[in-house]
Motif scaffolding. Structure first.
Motif, PDB file in Angstrom:
ATOM      1  N   LYS A  64       0.807  -1.217   0.000  1.00 33.97           N
ATOM      2  CA  LYS A  64       0.000   0.000   0.000  1.00 33.97           C
ATOM      3  C   LYS A  64       0.842   1.270   0.000  1.00 33.97           C
ATOM      4  O   LYS A  64       0.519   2.240  -0.692  1.00 33.97           O
ATOM      5  CB  LYS A  64      -0.919   0.011   1.225  1.00 33.97           C
ATOM      6  CG  LYS A  64      -1.923  -1.131   1.266  1.00 33.97           C
ATOM      7  CD  LYS A  64      -2.727  -1.090   2.573  1.00 33.97           C
ATOM      8  CE  LYS A  64      -3.673  -2.270   2.706  1.00 33.97           C
ATOM      9  NZ  LYS A  64      -4.771  -2.215   1.719  1.00 33.97           N
ATOM     10  N   TYR A  65       1.882   1.288   0.836  1.00 40.18           N
ATOM     11  CA  TYR A  65       2.664   2.506   1.018  1.00 40.18           C
ATOM     12  C   TYR A  65       4.121   2.158   1.304  1.00 40.18           C
ATOM     13  O   TYR A  65       4.443   1.068   1.773  1.00 40.18           O
ATOM     14  CB  TYR A  65       2.184   3.332   2.229  1.00 40.18           C
ATOM     15  CG  TYR A  65       0.730   3.252   2.576  1.00 40.18           C
ATOM     16  CD1 TYR A  65      -0.181   4.139   1.997  1.00 40.18           C
ATOM     17  CD2 TYR A  65       0.248   2.334   3.518  1.00 40.18           C
ATOM     18  CE1 TYR A  65      -1.524   4.096   2.333  1.00 40.18           C
ATOM     19  CE2 TYR A  65      -1.091   2.289   3.856  1.00 40.18           C
ATOM     20  CZ  TYR A  65      -1.976   3.166   3.262  1.00 40.18           C
ATOM     21  OH  TYR A  65      -3.306   3.125   3.597  1.00 40.18           O
ATOM     22  N   HIS A  96      -1.049  -2.860  -5.908  1.00 42.02           N
ATOM     23  CA  HIS A  96      -0.882  -1.507  -5.368  1.00 42.02           C
ATOM     24  C   HIS A  96      -2.039  -0.646  -5.840  1.00 42.02           C
ATOM     25  O   HIS A  96      -2.252  -0.476  -7.047  1.00 42.02           O
ATOM     26  CB  HIS A  96       0.444  -0.884  -5.809  1.00 42.02           C
ATOM     27  CG  HIS A  96       0.587   0.543  -5.378  1.00 42.02           C
ATOM     28  ND1 HIS A  96       0.671   0.911  -4.041  1.00 42.02           N
ATOM     29  CD2 HIS A  96       0.624   1.704  -6.089  1.00 42.02           C
ATOM     30  CE1 HIS A  96       0.764   2.216  -3.949  1.00 42.02           C
ATOM     31  NE2 HIS A  96       0.732   2.724  -5.170  1.00 42.02           N
ATOM     32  N   VAL A 120      -3.396   2.823  -6.398  1.00 41.68           N
ATOM     33  CA  VAL A 120      -2.903   4.190  -6.553  1.00 41.68           C
ATOM     34  C   VAL A 120      -3.942   5.140  -5.957  1.00 41.68           C
ATOM     35  O   VAL A 120      -5.106   5.135  -6.364  1.00 41.68           O
ATOM     36  CB  VAL A 120      -2.646   4.526  -8.032  1.00 41.68           C
ATOM     37  CG1 VAL A 120      -2.055   5.929  -8.153  1.00 41.68           C
ATOM     38  CG2 VAL A 120      -1.708   3.497  -8.663  1.00 41.68           C
ATOM     39  N   ILE A 130       0.786   9.987  -5.787  1.00 43.24           N
ATOM     40  CA  ILE A 130       1.514   9.162  -6.750  1.00 43.24           C
ATOM     41  C   ILE A 130       3.017   9.115  -6.453  1.00 43.24           C
ATOM     42  O   ILE A 130       3.693   8.171  -6.876  1.00 43.24           O
ATOM     43  CB  ILE A 130       1.258   9.603  -8.205  1.00 43.24           C
ATOM     44  CG1 ILE A 130       1.796  11.000  -8.480  1.00 43.24           C
ATOM     45  CG2 ILE A 130      -0.221   9.510  -8.536  1.00 43.24           C
ATOM     46  CD1 ILE A 130       1.754  11.369  -9.966  1.00 43.24           C
ATOM     47  N   SER A 190       3.515   6.073  -4.726  1.00 46.43           N
ATOM     48  CA  SER A 190       3.393   4.956  -5.672  1.00 46.43           C
ATOM     49  C   SER A 190       4.715   4.721  -6.404  1.00 46.43           C
ATOM     50  O   SER A 190       5.102   3.570  -6.647  1.00 46.43           O
ATOM     51  CB  SER A 190       2.280   5.238  -6.686  1.00 46.43           C
ATOM     52  OG  SER A 190       1.015   5.263  -6.056  1.00 46.43           O
ATOM     53  N   LEU A 241      -1.481  -2.837 -10.806  1.00 47.52           N
ATOM     54  CA  LEU A 241      -1.554  -1.409 -10.507  1.00 47.52           C
ATOM     55  C   LEU A 241      -3.004  -0.965 -10.670  1.00 47.52           C
ATOM     56  O   LEU A 241      -3.518  -0.873 -11.787  1.00 47.52           O
ATOM     57  CB  LEU A 241      -0.617  -0.628 -11.436  1.00 47.52           C
ATOM     58  CG  LEU A 241       0.870  -0.977 -11.260  1.00 47.52           C
ATOM     59  CD1 LEU A 241       1.699  -0.365 -12.383  1.00 47.52           C
ATOM     60  CD2 LEU A 241       1.382  -0.522  -9.902  1.00 47.52           C
ATOM     61  N   TYR A 252      -2.824   8.329 -12.961  1.00 51.54           N
ATOM     62  CA  TYR A 252      -2.620   6.902 -13.211  1.00 51.54           C
ATOM     63  C   TYR A 252      -1.594   6.683 -14.318  1.00 51.54           C
ATOM     64  O   TYR A 252      -0.713   5.818 -14.206  1.00 51.54           O
ATOM     65  CB  TYR A 252      -3.950   6.247 -13.555  1.00 51.54           C
ATOM     66  CG  TYR A 252      -3.905   4.734 -13.629  1.00 51.54           C
ATOM     67  CD1 TYR A 252      -3.409   3.979 -12.573  1.00 51.54           C
ATOM     68  CD2 TYR A 252      -4.378   4.055 -14.753  1.00 51.54           C
ATOM     69  CE1 TYR A 252      -3.372   2.593 -12.631  1.00 51.54           C
ATOM     70  CE2 TYR A 252      -4.349   2.676 -14.822  1.00 51.54           C
ATOM     71  CZ  TYR A 252      -3.842   1.946 -13.758  1.00 51.54           C
ATOM     72  OH  TYR A 252      -3.807   0.573 -13.815  1.00 51.54           O
ATOM     73  N   VAL A 309       1.941   6.980 -13.097  1.00 54.78           N
ATOM     74  CA  VAL A 309       2.409   5.791 -12.393  1.00 54.78           C
ATOM     75  C   VAL A 309       2.773   4.692 -13.381  1.00 54.78           C
ATOM     76  O   VAL A 309       3.808   4.023 -13.235  1.00 54.78           O
ATOM     77  CB  VAL A 309       1.343   5.309 -11.382  1.00 54.78           C
ATOM     78  CG1 VAL A 309       1.730   3.969 -10.769  1.00 54.78           C
ATOM     79  CG2 VAL A 309       1.148   6.351 -10.282  1.00 54.78           C
TER      80      VAL A 309
END
Length: 268
Positions: free
Chosen positions: A128-129, A178, A180, A185, A188, A207, A232, A235
Motif C-alpha cells: 500500500k505505502y 498496489h 494508486v 503518486i 506509488s 496497478l 494513473y 504511475v
C-alpha cells in the motif's frame, strides 16, 4: 479474534485479476476482521468486527470442497492474516486440488508466513505505502512498510516467479497489488522502486486505479475524489521507466461500487 474464524462470505468471485478469476471465478473465502484500519476500506462491514458465520476446521474444509465442486479456479483466502495457525492446520489436513491464493493487505510477520510454506501456491499481497506517515494517516500503523516489505520478500522466496496453465490461469507465484491513491503518486513511485530494486524484473504487479470514495473525509480532502487519468498514467509511465515487465492495469472508470462484494448473503 477467536481461534476459529468468522467467514463473511464464501462464493465464486469474478472481480480479481484475470489470471485468478478466469472464466469460472475464484473460490473466495472472506475472513472477518483485519489487522489494519484503512480509512478507505471497501469491506468495512466485515473488517471492523466479527461478522458472518464462525466455522471450525471441519466446516472450513467443507467450504473449500464446495467451492472446488463449483468449479473454482483456486481457493482464494481473503484477508487471512489473523487466522494463519488455523489455516495452516486446515491445509495440512486437506490441500485442495486447485491452487491456494493468499490474498492479504501485506501487514504480515515473516515468521508467521513461514508456517504457510508449501501450503500456499499464490501470494497476492498489497503493497500500500512506503511512507510511514501515509500508512499511519490512512491505515493506523506507521510501520506498515517495514513489515510488508519483509513479508513480500518471504513470499517471493516461497513461490518464485509466476507460472500459468494452458488457459492463462495462475498456478503459482507472486502478484503484488498496489492501489494508486489520488494525490499520492509520489509514494506509488516509491512502491515501484522497492519492487524494481529488490525483486526480479519479471515480478508481476497489479496497478489498480479503482479507488472509490466511500464517505466524506473532512481532514483528508485528497480522498474525496477518484484518481485522475493523468495521475494513473504517470504511475504506469514510471513502472515502465524502472524496467519492470509485467503488470495488470485497469481503466480509470473501474472505480465503481459495483465491484464491492455483497456481504448480505454469506454464501456459506
Amino acid at each position: 479474534m477467536p481461534l476459529n474464524p468468522y467467514i463473511a462470505r464464501a462464493s465464486l468471485h469474478r472481480w480479481e485479476e484475470p489470471c485468478i478469476s478466469g472464466t469460472n471465478g475464484s473460490g473466495a473465502i472472506f475472513f472477518s476482521g483485519c489487522a489494519l484500519r484503512c480509512v478507505f476500506c471497501q469491506n468495512e462491514l466485515i473488517s471492523r468486527k466479527p461478522y458472518g458465520k464462525q466455522v471450525d476446521k471441519t466446516g472450513f474444509i467443507e467450504i473449500i470442497k464446495r467451492l472446488e465442486d463449483l468449479g473454482a479456479h483456486n481457493i482464494n483466502l481473503v484477508n487471512p492474516t489473523h487466522f494463519i495457525p488455523f489455516i495452516a492446520d486446515a491445509l495440512l489436513t486437506y490441500k485442495p486440488s486447485v491452487p491456494v491464493v493468499y490474498n492479504t493487505g501485506g501487514y504480515e510477520k515473516r515468521e508467521s508466513l513461514e508456517m504457510l510454506k508449501g501450503l500456499v501456491d499464490v501470494y497476492l499481497p498489497d503493497l500500500k505505502y512506503v511512507s510511514g506517515s501515509l500508512s499511519k494517516k490512512y491505515s493506523g500503523v506507521s510501520n506498515y512498510f517495514d513489515y510488508a516489505s519483509e513479508a513480500i520478500l518471504e513470499m517471493n522466496s516461497q513461490v518464485g516467479e509466476c507460472a500459468f496453465d494452458e488457459n492463462g490461469i495462475i498456478r503459482k507465484g507472486l502478484i503484488i497489488r498496489h492501489l494508486v491513491l489520488p494525490g499520492n503518486i509520489t509514494d506509488s513511485f516509491k512502491v515501484i522502486d522497492f519492487v524494481a530494486d529488490n525483486l526480479p524484473k519479471s515480478t508481476c504487479m497489479s496497478l489498480m486505479s479503482q479507488y472509490t470514495p466511500m464517505r466524506k473525509f473532512e481532514n483528508m480532502p485528497e480522498l474525496n475524489r477518484r484518481l485522475t487519468t493523468f495521475e494513473y498514467e504517470k504511475v504506469l509511465d514510471y513502472f515502465r521507466k524502472r524496467g519492470l515487465e509485467n503488470a495488470y492495469i485497469q481503466q480509470v472508470d473501474s472505480a465503481k461500487k459495483q465491484y464491492i462484494p455483497d456481504f448480505s448473503d454469506f454464501g456459506i
